[in-house]
Design an enzyme around this catalytic site. Structure first.
Site, PDB file in Angstrom:
ATOM      1  N   SER A  15       1.717   7.663   7.874  1.00 56.81           N
ATOM      2  CA  SER A  15       1.289   7.885   9.160  1.00 56.81           C
ATOM      3  C   SER A  15       2.419   7.392  10.101  1.00 56.81           C
ATOM      4  O   SER A  15       2.282   7.861  11.543  1.00 56.81           O
ATOM      5  CB  SER A  15       0.005   7.133   9.503  1.00 56.81           C
ATOM      6  OG  SER A  15       0.401   5.866   9.422  1.00 56.81           O
ATOM      7  N   HIS A  58       6.018   0.226   1.301  1.00 54.74           N
ATOM      8  CA  HIS A  58       5.076  -0.907   1.233  1.00 54.74           C
ATOM      9  C   HIS A  58       5.214  -1.892   0.179  1.00 54.74           C
ATOM     10  O   HIS A  58       5.078  -1.270  -1.133  1.00 54.74           O
ATOM     11  CB  HIS A  58       3.488  -0.346   1.250  1.00 54.74           C
ATOM     12  CG  HIS A  58       3.108   0.460   2.209  1.00 54.74           C
ATOM     13  ND1 HIS A  58       2.389   0.438   3.200  1.00 54.74           N
ATOM     14  CD2 HIS A  58       3.508   2.109   2.304  1.00 54.74           C
ATOM     15  CE1 HIS A  58       2.144   1.379   4.088  1.00 54.74           C
ATOM     16  NE2 HIS A  58       2.993   2.526   3.653  1.00 54.74           N
ATOM     17  N   ASN A 115       4.400   6.360   1.169  1.00 59.27           N
ATOM     18  CA  ASN A 115       3.785   7.446   1.181  1.00 59.27           C
ATOM     19  C   ASN A 115       4.666   8.624   1.862  1.00 59.27           C
ATOM     20  O   ASN A 115       5.490   8.098   2.710  1.00 59.27           O
ATOM     21  CB  ASN A 115       2.560   7.113   2.275  1.00 59.27           C
ATOM     22  CG  ASN A 115       1.759   6.102   1.474  1.00 59.27           C
ATOM     23  OD1 ASN A 115       1.405   6.125   0.230  1.00 59.27           O
ATOM     24  ND2 ASN A 115       1.091   5.249   2.266  1.00 59.27           N
ATOM     25  N   GLY A 125      -0.303  10.348   2.890  1.00 59.43           N
ATOM     26  CA  GLY A 125      -0.964   9.482   3.459  1.00 59.43           C
ATOM     27  C   GLY A 125       0.148   8.734   4.538  1.00 59.43           C
ATOM     28  O   GLY A 125      -0.083   7.328   4.995  1.00 59.43           O
ATOM     29  N   HIS A 157       9.328   3.831   4.961  1.00 58.65           N
ATOM     30  CA  HIS A 157       9.019   2.770   4.754  1.00 58.65           C
ATOM     31  C   HIS A 157       8.444   2.563   3.260  1.00 58.65           C
ATOM     32  O   HIS A 157       7.828   3.084   2.944  1.00 58.65           O
ATOM     33  CB  HIS A 157       8.040   1.949   5.700  1.00 58.65           C
ATOM     34  CG  HIS A 157       6.988   2.713   5.894  1.00 58.65           C
ATOM     35  ND1 HIS A 157       7.009   3.904   6.880  1.00 58.65           N
ATOM     36  CD2 HIS A 157       5.488   2.718   5.666  1.00 58.65           C
ATOM     37  CE1 HIS A 157       5.805   4.587   6.784  1.00 58.65           C
ATOM     38  NE2 HIS A 157       5.080   3.958   6.078  1.00 58.65           N
ATOM     39  N   ILE A 175       0.901  -4.564  10.318  1.00 59.49           N
ATOM     40  CA  ILE A 175      -0.086  -5.048  11.216  1.00 59.49           C
ATOM     41  C   ILE A 175      -1.673  -4.867  10.968  1.00 59.49           C
ATOM     42  O   ILE A 175      -2.464  -5.471  11.236  1.00 59.49           O
ATOM     43  CB  ILE A 175      -0.119  -4.087  12.415  1.00 59.49           C
ATOM     44  CG1 ILE A 175      -0.504  -4.827  13.852  1.00 59.49           C
ATOM     45  CG2 ILE A 175      -0.654  -2.669  12.382  1.00 59.49           C
ATOM     46  CD1 ILE A 175      -0.022  -4.128  15.060  1.00 59.49           C
TER      47      ILE A 175
HETATM   48  P1  5GP Z   1       2.200   4.767   6.167  1.00 63.90           P
HETATM   49  O1  5GP Z   1       0.660   5.175   6.439  1.00 63.90           O
HETATM   50  O2  5GP Z   1       2.974   5.622   7.066  1.00 63.90           O
HETATM   51  O3  5GP Z   1       2.425   4.862   4.842  1.00 63.90           O
HETATM   52  O4  5GP Z   1       2.223   3.224   6.724  1.00 63.90           O
HETATM   53  C1  5GP Z   1       2.406   2.938   8.231  1.00 63.90           C
HETATM   54  C2  5GP Z   1       1.989   1.437   8.141  1.00 63.90           C
HETATM   55  O5  5GP Z   1       2.486   1.022   9.414  1.00 63.90           O
HETATM   56  C3  5GP Z   1       0.628   1.044   8.186  1.00 63.90           C
HETATM   57  O6  5GP Z   1       0.207   0.271   7.124  1.00 63.90           O
HETATM   58  C4  5GP Z   1       0.228   0.530   9.299  1.00 63.90           C
HETATM   59  O7  5GP Z   1      -0.764  -0.312   9.440  1.00 63.90           O
HETATM   60  C5  5GP Z   1       1.439   0.083   9.816  1.00 63.90           C
HETATM   61  N1  5GP Z   1       1.925  -0.067  11.315  1.00 63.90           N
HETATM   62  C6  5GP Z   1       1.380   0.918  12.285  1.00 63.90           C
HETATM   63  N2  5GP Z   1       1.660   0.509  13.413  1.00 63.90           N
HETATM   64  C7  5GP Z   1       2.251  -0.815  13.310  1.00 63.90           C
HETATM   65  C8  5GP Z   1       2.841  -1.782  14.280  1.00 63.90           C
HETATM   66  O8  5GP Z   1       2.923  -1.444  15.532  1.00 63.90           O
HETATM   67  N3  5GP Z   1       3.242  -3.057  13.594  1.00 63.90           N
HETATM   68  C9  5GP Z   1       3.246  -3.031  12.248  1.00 63.90           C
HETATM   69  N4  5GP Z   1       4.042  -4.200  11.998  1.00 63.90           N
HETATM   70  N5  5GP Z   1       3.005  -2.242  11.382  1.00 63.90           N
HETATM   71  C10 5GP Z   1       2.341  -1.028  11.888  1.00 63.90           C
END
Ligand code: 5GP
Ligand code: ZN
Length: 114
Positions: free
Chosen positions: A95, A102, A87, A93, A100, A31
């Site tokens: 969240s 990336h 992450n 990092g 997942h 997103i």
């Molecule tokens: P993390 O920080 O856990 O490695 O990555 C989580 C990712 O999920 C972030 O890059 C963030 O932009 C993405 N993200 C968070 N909420 C949503 C959502 O509701 N939909 C989508 N498609 N991505 C999301």
């Protein structure tokens, strides 16, 4: 089922821009993209962090990388190179606590990350 954003995307309870999927994995656009291609590849099964992967998940984890490969083909990133990142934990990092990969590409990428 845990109250998890990405489980809700798997179950189509909240919308996402889905790129492709396989039996046990789903790929959708981030997103808040950090590059022209920024796709998240997740297992359909809820696994909170990479530290929670168990031996029974080994096929699912392999499927994540195969689906990432398909994303890379779809996005035309085979020859340009790209980055696959997972992450782990808040300090790493992470969240969203559903693992997942990336898939990031479409621009030059520096190393080390921040
Ligand atoms: P993390 O920080 O856990 O490695 O990555 C989580 C990712 O999920 C972030 O890059 C963030 O932009 C993405 N993200 C968070 N909420 C949503 C959502 O509701 N939909 C989508 N498609 N991505 C999301
Ligand atoms: Zn989940």
């Amino acid at each position: 089922m845990p109250d998890c954003l990405f489980c809700k995307i798997v179950h189509r309870e909240i919308p996402a821009d889905i790129v492709c999927e396989s039996e046990h994995a789903l790929a959708f656009r981030d997103i808040s993209p950090v590059a022209p291609t920024h796709v998240l590849v997740i297992p359909k099964k809820h696994i909170a962090t990479a530290n929670d992967i168990s031996p029974e998940d080994k096929d699912v984890i392999g499927e994540l990388y195969l689906l990432a490969q398909k994303v890379i083909e779809i996005e035309g990133l085979i020859s340009s190179g790209h980055r696959l990142v997972m992450n782990v934990g808040a300090g790493g990092g992470q969240s969203v606590f559903h693992i997942h990969l990336h898939v990031i590409g479409g621009r030059s990428l520096s190393w080390p990350p921040g």
